[in-house]
Design an enzyme around this catalytic site. Sequence first.
Site, mmCIF file in Angstrom:
data_model
loop_
_atom_site.group_PDB
_atom_site.id
_atom_site.type_symbol
_atom_site.label_atom_id
_atom_site.label_comp_id
_atom_site.label_asym_id
_atom_site.label_seq_id
_atom_site.Cartn_x
_atom_site.Cartn_y
_atom_site.Cartn_z
ATOM 1 N N SER A 166 0.850 -1.183 0.000
ATOM 2 C CA SER A 166 0.000 0.000 0.000
ATOM 3 C C SER A 166 0.894 1.244 0.000
ATOM 4 O O SER A 166 1.806 1.366 0.816
ATOM 5 C CB SER A 166 -0.887 0.002 1.234
ATOM 6 O OG SER A 166 -1.651 1.158 1.230
ATOM 7 N N GLY A 167 0.629 2.139 -0.934
ATOM 8 C CA GLY A 167 1.416 3.375 -0.997
ATOM 9 C C GLY A 167 2.646 3.250 -1.865
ATOM 10 O O GLY A 167 3.435 4.188 -1.960
ATOM 11 N N GLU A 219 0.702 -9.186 1.870
ATOM 12 C CA GLU A 219 0.660 -8.434 3.128
ATOM 13 C C GLU A 219 0.937 -9.344 4.300
ATOM 14 O O GLU A 219 0.524 -10.505 4.317
ATOM 15 C CB GLU A 219 -0.720 -7.772 3.302
ATOM 16 C CG GLU A 219 -0.896 -6.562 2.410
ATOM 17 C CD GLU A 219 -2.284 -5.916 2.534
ATOM 18 O OE1 GLU A 219 -3.130 -6.485 3.238
ATOM 19 O OE2 GLU A 219 -2.485 -4.865 1.921
ATOM 20 N N THR A 221 -1.522 2.457 -8.062
ATOM 21 C CA THR A 221 -2.606 3.191 -8.723
ATOM 22 C C THR A 221 -2.032 4.289 -9.614
ATOM 23 O O THR A 221 -2.519 4.490 -10.736
ATOM 24 C CB THR A 221 -3.562 3.774 -7.661
ATOM 25 O OG1 THR A 221 -3.918 2.702 -6.780
ATOM 26 C CG2 THR A 221 -4.791 4.343 -8.272
ATOM 27 N N SER A 267 -5.372 5.543 -0.629
ATOM 28 C CA SER A 267 -5.198 4.092 -0.697
ATOM 29 C C SER A 267 -6.423 3.433 -1.333
ATOM 30 O O SER A 267 -7.567 3.681 -0.936
ATOM 31 C CB SER A 267 -4.979 3.558 0.712
ATOM 32 O OG SER A 267 -4.785 2.186 0.664
ATOM 33 N N SER A 268 -6.140 2.592 -2.331
ATOM 34 C CA SER A 268 -7.253 1.854 -2.960
ATOM 35 C C SER A 268 -7.630 0.717 -2.018
ATOM 36 O O SER A 268 -6.771 -0.100 -1.695
ATOM 37 C CB SER A 268 -6.818 1.269 -4.300
ATOM 38 O OG SER A 268 -5.955 2.160 -4.972
ATOM 39 N N ASN A 304 -1.092 5.506 3.084
ATOM 40 C CA ASN A 304 -1.308 6.147 1.789
ATOM 41 C C ASN A 304 -2.525 7.064 1.882
ATOM 42 O O ASN A 304 -3.587 6.651 2.334
ATOM 43 C CB ASN A 304 -1.541 5.034 0.738
ATOM 44 C CG ASN A 304 -1.699 5.597 -0.664
ATOM 45 O OD1 ASN A 304 -1.641 6.812 -0.865
ATOM 46 N ND2 ASN A 304 -1.911 4.717 -1.618
ATOM 47 N N GLY A 309 -0.698 -5.952 -2.886
ATOM 48 C CA GLY A 309 0.412 -6.905 -2.858
ATOM 49 C C GLY A 309 0.339 -7.787 -1.642
ATOM 50 O O GLY A 309 -0.586 -7.691 -0.819
HETATM 51 N N1 LIG Z 1 5.298 7.950 -10.111
HETATM 52 C C1 LIG Z 1 4.987 8.709 -9.097
HETATM 53 N N2 LIG Z 1 5.335 9.990 -9.103
HETATM 54 C C2 LIG Z 1 5.030 10.774 -8.072
HETATM 55 N N3 LIG Z 1 4.389 10.373 -6.958
HETATM 56 C C3 LIG Z 1 3.988 9.091 -6.893
HETATM 57 C C4 LIG Z 1 4.287 8.205 -7.954
HETATM 58 N N4 LIG Z 1 3.797 7.023 -7.595
HETATM 59 C C5 LIG Z 1 3.223 7.178 -6.392
HETATM 60 N N5 LIG Z 1 3.339 8.415 -5.968
HETATM 61 C C6 LIG Z 1 2.885 8.949 -4.675
HETATM 62 O O1 LIG Z 1 2.589 7.892 -3.821
HETATM 63 C C7 LIG Z 1 1.257 7.942 -3.378
HETATM 64 C C8 LIG Z 1 0.702 6.531 -3.277
HETATM 65 O O2 LIG Z 1 0.598 6.011 -4.553
HETATM 66 P P1 LIG Z 1 -0.586 5.045 -4.961
HETATM 67 O O3 LIG Z 1 -1.898 5.557 -4.517
HETATM 68 O O4 LIG Z 1 -0.427 4.739 -6.379
HETATM 69 O O5 LIG Z 1 -0.207 3.782 -4.086
HETATM 70 P P2 LIG Z 1 -0.848 2.337 -4.205
HETATM 71 O O6 LIG Z 1 0.256 1.409 -4.454
HETATM 72 O O7 LIG Z 1 -1.965 2.363 -5.140
HETATM 73 O O8 LIG Z 1 -1.315 2.139 -2.713
HETATM 74 P P3 LIG Z 1 -2.625 1.377 -2.244
HETATM 75 O O9 LIG Z 1 -2.313 -0.048 -2.282
HETATM 76 O O10 LIG Z 1 -2.797 1.903 -0.861
HETATM 77 O O11 LIG Z 1 -3.686 1.787 -3.150
HETATM 78 C C9 LIG Z 1 0.553 8.758 -4.415
HETATM 79 O O12 LIG Z 1 -0.540 9.426 -3.844
HETATM 80 C C10 LIG Z 1 1.626 9.740 -4.839
HETATM 81 O O13 LIG Z 1 1.655 10.806 -3.946
HETATM 82 MG MG LIG Z 2 -3.894 2.157 -5.073
#
Ligand SMILES: Nc1ncnc2c1ncn2[C@@H]1O[C@H](COP(=O)(O)OP(=O)(O)OP(=O)(O)O)[C@@H](O)[C@H]1O
Ligand SMILES: [Mg+2]
Length: 1183
Positions: free
Chosen positions: A155-156, A437, A160, A205-206, A202, A435
Amino acid sequence: IGDYVWMDLRSGQEFDVPIGAVVKLCDSGQIQVVDDEGNEHWISPQNATHIKPMHPTSVHGVEDMIRLGDLNEAGILRNLLIRYRDHLIYTYTGSILVAVNPYQLLSIYSPEHIRQYTNKKIGEMPPHIFAIADNCYFNMKRNSRDQCCIISGESGAGKTESTKLILQFLAAISGQHSWIEQQVLEATPILEAFGNAKTIRNDNSSRFGKYIDIHFNKRGAIEGAKIEQYLLEKSRVCRQAPDERNYHVFYCMLEGMSEDQKKKLGLGQASDYNYLAMGNCVTCEGRVDSQEYANIRSAMKVLMFTDTENWEISKLLAAILHLGNLQYEARTFENLDACEVLFSPSLATAASLLEVNPPDLMSCLTSRTLITRGETVSTPLSREQALDVRDAFVKGIYGRLFVWIVDKINAAIYKPPSQDVKNSRRSIGLLDIFGFENFAVNSFEQLCINFANEHLQQFFVRHVFKLEQEEYDLESIDWLHIEFTDNQDALDMIANKPMNIISLIDEESKFPKGTDTTMLHKLNSQHKLNANYIPPKNNHETQFGINHFAGVVYYETQGFLEKNRDTLHGDIIQLVHSSRNKFIKQIFQADVAMGAETRKRSPTLSSQFKRSLELLMRTLGACQPFFVRCIKPNEFKKPMLFDRHLCVRQLRYSGMMETIRIRRAGYPIRYSFVEFVERYRVLLPGVKPAYKQGDLRGTCQRMAETVLGTHDDWQIGKTKIFLKDHHDMLLEVERDKAITDRVILLQKVIRGFKDRSNFLKLKNAATLIQRHWRGHNCRKNYGLMRLGFLRLQALHRSRKLHQQYRLARQRIIQFQARCRAYLVRKAFRHRLWAVLTVQAYARGMIARRLHQRLRAEYLRRLEAEKMRLAEEEKLRKEMSAKKAKEEAERKHQERLAQLAREDAERELKEKEAARRKKELLEQMERARHEPVNHSDMVDKMFGFLGTSGGLPGQEGQAPSGFEDLERGRREMVEEDLDAALPLPDEDEEDLSEYKFAKFAATYFQGTTTHSYTRRPLKQPLLYHDDEGDQLAALAVWITILRFMGDLPEPKYHTAMSDGSEKIPVMTKIYETLGKKTYKRELQALQGEGEAQLPEGQKRSSVRHKLVHLTLKKKSKLTEEVTKRLHDGESTVQGNSMLEDRPTSNLEKLHFIIGNGILRPAGAPGPESLLMAECGPGFGFAAS
Ligand SMILES: Nc1ncnc2c1ncn2[C@@H]1O[C@H](COP(=O)(O)OP(=O)(O)OP(=O)(O)O)[C@@H](O)[C@H]1O
Ligand SMILES: [Mg+2]
């Protein structure tokens, strides 16, 4: 020093791996190293095993980590770290893209970047998420195969965001900007609003997994899409951990909705609702909820959500919030725990929003209807149970609402494939799924998630293996003996084999008497022998463990069955059924349609999930996959912070090491022929660079055989050479040696050259300095010697001159001596002569005086004798002759006595006068010895000025400060200056001392003394032989007296208008009194005067004429004047200064100086006239 090493600190922690370090110091066996995190360590010789040399590929990082010589966790981690520090967040590991979350906006996603990455092979450009998207797209077009991209990570970690970037890239390169494309893109904000929330890890977070399948038509334009969602975290609607929020949509609605609408829904602020304020966090930094609400609304419009639907959704969301605010009170009813919902506006509003009767709602939430043997019995619920029922209801509503929304979106964007074969479409699937956990407490959801990840891991491993296999095939390499293990066993245990864990849980869920404990028993009895199952340590423990591909995870069984059942109680369904709200009925449609019994047998959550997962795996299986592994560098959402332990954990969970293991099992090191030749040609002398080689394969073979030997396990393919790890090591060591040798040679030559040229430079410089120094020294010595010689010459010459001079001097002195002697003799003779003359005269004078006296005495006696005779004669007549004679004798004696008396008297008088004169001289002598008071002297000398009336221009009051002078002058007593001192007795005259008074007394003519007089002088003070001198002295005296103010100025006689003032006064004076002219004129005057005038007038007329002999009237040229000044010539025509006109003081002064001082006096000696005239005292007064 400067070498890179791996340092294994062996702390024994789970996620600890060797860290890269650079050697800073080697000191007596101790080695100081600085690790990648900047910490210094000293490695003692006994700990030398803790460090290992680093493969050169690991030193500065590589874009594809498959190339790393140190292909292990430490190598990968360091590679990611050094790239991350350079803002290079993407790295390949074969076909896998590792993306490290930068937590900052990098400018690598611009349209320009999209253009750069379009239609490029992987590896052609630096690693990038766009490269993966581009390869998906062009592989799809080229191979007409569906593609998928599996994005995983914690997560984070950025799953996404990566999904969105891929979507953005695909939308950009498919290049249609169609409505459907827009709709696909707009689905994300809606899904994120309802399915994302702020968590500790996050902010966005999705809380569900999703698979977006994007459909492209033949031309490659987006044609539609389908979204699959997995396992929404429904519990979040009712419960949030501290600092976490509920789903975004609630906050957005409360912030963005108009007051009017909010009023209709009875809504207030987020903090008013239990379901929203539980985590004590209603805002999310960097998110503007009101703005997001507008975005959601516009996205919903794009995705064909009607206003009514929108409103209905809002109503349900509002109802959820109101339900959350219901207040329960525990009661006892017929000895049973019961409870009651307090009547509150929340209840009424919730009921009205759900369009149900409040009492129905109330009873539904506080009691349960059971059907036993055809009878319906209502039993009250305890407060806790009632709360669970309410939460279950709420979760039921939200879960179904979410499903409905996804369906609604799909309805807008999904178009079923056409049957037309020609129009066949291709798709790219993007899987954004949670992923692996492993929390402190892992519940049923984590089991599902990890189960999905096991599936994905297997898919991943198989794909990698397949890729390997493909490569070996392609290169015609014998690969049969390569073995690898995957997680099939674990998967079998969880879901595939009969009596697997999922089916056991399912079974227990459906079993009416099944509990979490019975379920755990069954699991234990079934799987305790399985290596991948870890049973609880004792009967009281409620946890069991599974050995997943990424490590062991313990699951807490409490609540498993309940969660798995995921069913709503019949009463709730009944309530929904009774609702007048069509929308809620619609989302509960399936439940309502089912009968109570069927509902019990309805598929459990796990079976549903398993099914959809299988579906997904099937879909993925049909695709060519790409993998994106997102890595979160730190827990603090901070840029440029790299937590090694966290990253190692994620690397392990990402399953990437599996790829490495597979590769290791085969030939992990591969070089294309070009790369191999370029890298190792140093090992074989005479191997040309790759571009000059005709037979690269042959060269490679030759090189490998020479260095590695013919029988070792390396293979050569069609384009690459395949090596084992130890081959690479050997090659690298050899290469290092060869390069070191050459470097040393180079260094030797270069250092030699450098030192030689440096030496030559120094030598030249030294010679130059020496040259200049010697030159300088010689010049200095020469200068010194020259000076010495000059001095020597000078001395020699001076000596010579000196001798000459001395000689000359001696001669001159002798000559002088003789001259002087002659002069002295002459002067002495002259003096002697003078003395004799003076003596002669003096004796003569004395004799004459004596003679005169004696004569006078004799005459008197003679007279007396005559008188006696005459008397005797006369008396004879009267008396007898004798008597007469006696009488006459007696009278004669009387007369003689009288005469003797008179003589004695005169002698006495003269003696007295001489004595007085002597006294006076003594007195004056005494005065001379007294200290001189200068001011008194001046006063005495010039004090007389005041009494005779002021000088011209000086009449009147004296200036302030000088009044005393004035007074002093007035006070002066007028002495009788006429009384001259009696002449001293000639006999007693003392000529030895020439004092002024004495001088005056001795030499001044007439009665004049040295004291002050006001009378005009009738004759000069001294006696002058020359009459001209006499007159001149007189003129000077007259001028001096006028100058002093003692004589009046003459009356104005003639105006001088010939500009003679302009002639220098000295010239005038001198010219006027030029000696010859003067004399001549004077003689003429005298002659004239004597001839014409009687004796009485003569003197005054001479004087009168004399006064004409003053300043000359006409000027002459200066040269002439100067000449005359020197030779004393003058042409005076006449002068009227003394008589004719008044003269200025300056003129007088000039006259005095000219006549008195400068004029050569006719008197003997070189002194001036005035000096001669006045003596030293008057000289001083005149000057
Ligand atoms: N390529 C990137 N460039 C800039 N910032 C990023 C990038 N990827 C992620 N981030 C930062 O990290 C934060 C978390 O990313 P994201 O929401 O994609 O995580 P996630 O893997 O989908 O987490 P979750 O499993 O909780 O959904 C985003 O809100 C953004 O601020
Ligand atoms: Mg996500």
